[in-house]
Design a protein around this motif. Structure first.
Motif, PDB file in Angstrom:
ATOM      1  N   MET A   1     -27.534   3.703 -26.523  1.00  0.00           N
ATOM      2  CA  MET A   1     -28.170   2.905 -27.533  1.00  0.00           C
ATOM      3  C   MET A   1     -27.131   2.152 -28.357  1.00  0.00           C
ATOM      4  SD  MET A   1     -31.522   3.187 -28.774  1.00  0.00           S
ATOM      5  CE  MET A   1     -32.357   2.225 -29.909  1.00  0.00           C
ATOM      6  N   THR A   2     -25.971   2.796 -28.641  1.00  0.00           N
ATOM      7  CA  THR A   2     -24.920   2.154 -29.415  1.00  0.00           C
ATOM      8  C   THR A   2     -24.347   0.973 -28.653  1.00  0.00           C
ATOM      9  OG1 THR A   2     -24.361   4.295 -30.348  1.00  0.00           O
ATOM     10  CG2 THR A   2     -22.747   2.532 -30.622  1.00  0.00           C
ATOM     11  N   GLN A   3     -24.164   1.128 -27.359  1.00  0.00           N
ATOM     12  CA  GLN A   3     -23.623   0.042 -26.562  1.00  0.00           C
ATOM     13  C   GLN A   3     -24.587  -1.142 -26.540  1.00  0.00           C
ATOM     14  OE1 GLN A   3     -22.861   1.079 -22.488  1.00  0.00           O
ATOM     15  NE2 GLN A   3     -21.205  -0.390 -22.354  1.00  0.00           N
ATOM     16  N   THR A   4     -25.883  -0.907 -26.460  1.00  0.00           N
ATOM     17  CA  THR A   4     -26.875  -1.978 -26.448  1.00  0.00           C
ATOM     18  C   THR A   4     -26.878  -2.706 -27.790  1.00  0.00           C
ATOM     19  OG1 THR A   4     -28.232  -0.674 -24.946  1.00  0.00           O
ATOM     20  CG2 THR A   4     -29.298  -2.495 -26.055  1.00  0.00           C
ATOM     21  N   ALA A   5     -26.794  -1.971 -28.883  1.00  0.00           N
ATOM     22  CA  ALA A   5     -26.748  -2.598 -30.215  1.00  0.00           C
ATOM     23  C   ALA A   5     -25.468  -3.422 -30.360  1.00  0.00           C
ATOM     24  CB  ALA A   5     -26.823  -1.538 -31.308  1.00  0.00           C
ATOM     25  N   GLY A   6     -24.376  -2.921 -29.834  1.00  0.00           N
ATOM     26  CA  GLY A   6     -23.103  -3.655 -29.882  1.00  0.00           C
ATOM     27  C   GLY A   6     -23.168  -4.930 -29.070  1.00  0.00           C
ATOM     28  N   ARG A   7     -23.794  -4.831 -27.898  1.00  0.00           N
ATOM     29  CA  ARG A   7     -23.954  -6.041 -27.076  1.00  0.00           C
ATOM     30  C   ARG A   7     -24.833  -7.071 -27.769  1.00  0.00           C
ATOM     31  NH1 ARG A   7     -24.669  -4.297 -20.814  1.00  0.00           N
ATOM     32  NH2 ARG A   7     -22.470  -4.512 -20.337  1.00  0.00           N
ATOM     33  N   ARG A   8     -25.902  -6.594 -28.391  1.00  0.00           N
ATOM     34  CA  ARG A   8     -26.808  -7.491 -29.094  1.00  0.00           C
ATOM     35  C   ARG A   8     -26.070  -8.188 -30.238  1.00  0.00           C
ATOM     36  NH1 ARG A   8     -31.430  -4.201 -30.454  1.00  0.00           N
ATOM     37  NH2 ARG A   8     -31.797  -4.235 -28.230  1.00  0.00           N
ATOM     38  N   ALA A   9     -25.293  -7.437 -30.976  1.00  0.00           N
ATOM     39  CA  ALA A   9     -24.514  -8.018 -32.088  1.00  0.00           C
ATOM     40  C   ALA A   9     -23.501  -9.025 -31.542  1.00  0.00           C
ATOM     41  CB  ALA A   9     -23.813  -6.925 -32.883  1.00  0.00           C
ATOM     42  N   GLY A  10     -22.905  -8.711 -30.402  1.00  0.00           N
ATOM     43  CA  GLY A  10     -21.951  -9.628 -29.777  1.00  0.00           C
ATOM     44  C   GLY A  10     -22.607 -10.940 -29.372  1.00  0.00           C
ATOM     45  N   ARG A  11     -23.804 -10.835 -28.808  1.00  0.00           N
ATOM     46  CA  ARG A  11     -24.539 -12.051 -28.424  1.00  0.00           C
ATOM     47  C   ARG A  11     -24.899 -12.890 -29.647  1.00  0.00           C
ATOM     48  NH1 ARG A  11     -28.208  -8.862 -24.351  1.00  0.00           N
ATOM     49  NH2 ARG A  11     -26.842  -8.884 -22.535  1.00  0.00           N
TER      50      ARG A  11
ATOM     51  N   VAL B   1     -23.707 -16.725 -30.320  1.00  0.00           N
ATOM     52  CA  VAL B   1     -24.632 -17.820 -30.614  1.00  0.00           C
ATOM     53  C   VAL B   1     -24.267 -18.463 -31.950  1.00  0.00           C
ATOM     54  CG1 VAL B   1     -27.038 -18.362 -31.206  1.00  0.00           C
ATOM     55  CG2 VAL B   1     -26.525 -16.955 -29.204  1.00  0.00           C
ATOM     56  N   LEU B   2     -23.950 -17.651 -32.960  1.00  0.00           N
ATOM     57  CA  LEU B   2     -23.547 -18.183 -34.261  1.00  0.00           C
ATOM     58  C   LEU B   2     -22.252 -18.987 -34.154  1.00  0.00           C
ATOM     59  CD1 LEU B   2     -24.369 -15.200 -36.660  1.00  0.00           C
ATOM     60  CD2 LEU B   2     -25.572 -17.393 -36.459  1.00  0.00           C
ATOM     61  N   ALA B   3     -21.307 -18.506 -33.361  1.00  0.00           N
ATOM     62  CA  ALA B   3     -20.043 -19.227 -33.181  1.00  0.00           C
ATOM     63  C   ALA B   3     -20.288 -20.573 -32.504  1.00  0.00           C
ATOM     64  CB  ALA B   3     -19.060 -18.387 -32.374  1.00  0.00           C
ATOM     65  N   TRP B   4     -21.130 -20.588 -31.468  1.00  0.00           N
ATOM     66  CA  TRP B   4     -21.456 -21.845 -30.797  1.00  0.00           C
ATOM     67  C   TRP B   4     -22.164 -22.800 -31.763  1.00  0.00           C
ATOM     68  CZ3 TRP B   4     -19.995 -24.357 -26.652  1.00  0.00           C
ATOM     69  CH2 TRP B   4     -19.368 -23.660 -25.638  1.00  0.00           C
ATOM     70  N   GLY B   5     -23.112 -22.274 -32.533  1.00  0.00           N
ATOM     71  CA  GLY B   5     -23.828 -23.100 -33.509  1.00  0.00           C
ATOM     72  C   GLY B   5     -22.876 -23.693 -34.538  1.00  0.00           C
ATOM     73  N   ALA B   6     -21.951 -22.891 -35.042  1.00  0.00           N
ATOM     74  CA  ALA B   6     -20.973 -23.381 -36.018  1.00  0.00           C
ATOM     75  C   ALA B   6     -20.069 -24.437 -35.385  1.00  0.00           C
ATOM     76  CB  ALA B   6     -20.142 -22.223 -36.566  1.00  0.00           C
ATOM     77  N   GLY B   7     -19.680 -24.209 -34.129  1.00  0.00           N
ATOM     78  CA  GLY B   7     -18.841 -25.180 -33.429  1.00  0.00           C
ATOM     79  C   GLY B   7     -19.549 -26.512 -33.235  1.00  0.00           C
ATOM     80  N   ILE B   8     -20.801 -26.467 -32.863  1.00  0.00           N
ATOM     81  CA  ILE B   8     -21.582 -27.697 -32.679  1.00  0.00           C
ATOM     82  C   ILE B   8     -21.756 -28.411 -34.011  1.00  0.00           C
ATOM     83  CG2 ILE B   8     -23.886 -28.571 -32.103  1.00  0.00           C
ATOM     84  CD1 ILE B   8     -23.930 -26.412 -29.852  1.00  0.00           C
ATOM     85  N   LEU B   9     -22.040 -27.660 -35.068  1.00  0.00           N
ATOM     86  CA  LEU B   9     -22.184 -28.241 -36.397  1.00  0.00           C
ATOM     87  C   LEU B   9     -20.894 -28.925 -36.847  1.00  0.00           C
ATOM     88  CD1 LEU B   9     -24.003 -28.556 -38.920  1.00  0.00           C
ATOM     89  CD2 LEU B   9     -22.972 -26.455 -39.766  1.00  0.00           C
TER      90      LEU B   9
END
Length: 175
Positions: A1-11, A15-23
């Motif tokens: 469960m911890t690994q899945t939460a970590g992966r979700r946070a990573g995703r 997405v936030l990094a890509w959004g900031a880069g596009i902005l």
């Protein structure tokens, strides 16, 4: 469960990094495009003895566009030696608090129309300041650019050198 939460946070972070880069890229290219259209957002003024010079670069289309002020409020000018008067779009004139005086017939590239006389208490371009300038409020003249016509330019000396327009105001012409 911890690994899945970590992966979700990573995703989410990806997405936030890509959004900031596009902005940031959008903002950079918008500023770059604006500087190509108006390379004189802060016109350069040179004070030399008895005169002030403002140096304007031509834009990519060869026009001279510059930011300035009317009655202390920021505006954008398009220098037009073919315009008899300073011409201000009606909506912008309203925002600037300019009164509409006597009606006047205007002959424009789009045909004949009716404008209204007005006076500008002050018109500034860099360190050059003109007072009591004749202008026209032009209904149907869209956009937010003001045509800086001869009612203002005749008070200045101007020359063009290698893609740069030099506007000069002599001390005797200042109040």
């Amino acid at each position: 469960m911890t690994q899945t939460a970590g992966r979700r946070a990573g995703r989410v972070m990806l997405v936030l990094a890509w959004g900031a880069g596009i902005l940031l890229a959008t903002r950079f290219f918008a500023d770059w495009e604006e500087s190509r259209y108006n390379p004189n957002r802060q016109p350069v003024s040179v004070v030399q003895g008895d005169h002030i010079e403002v140096l304007l670069e031509g834009n990519v289309q060869g026009h001279f566009v510059a930011d300035g002020r009317i009655n202390g409020k920021p505006v954008t000018f398009l220098l037009d030696t073919g315009a008899t008067d300073v011409a201000i779009p009606a909506e912008l004139a309203e925002e600037l608090g300019l009164s509409r005086g006597a009606p006047v017939n205007l002959l424009t590239a789009n045909g004949q129309t009716t404008g209204f006389r007005t006076r500008l208490e002050s018109l500034a371009l860099g360190e050059i300041v003109l007072h009591d300038v004749r202008a026209i409020v032009a209904p149907g003249f869209g956009g937010d650019q003001i045509l800086l016509g001869m009612s203002a330019l005749k008070q200045l000396e101007f020359t063009q050198r290698a893609g740069t327009l030099v506007l000069r105001q002599h001390a005797t012409d200042r109040p």
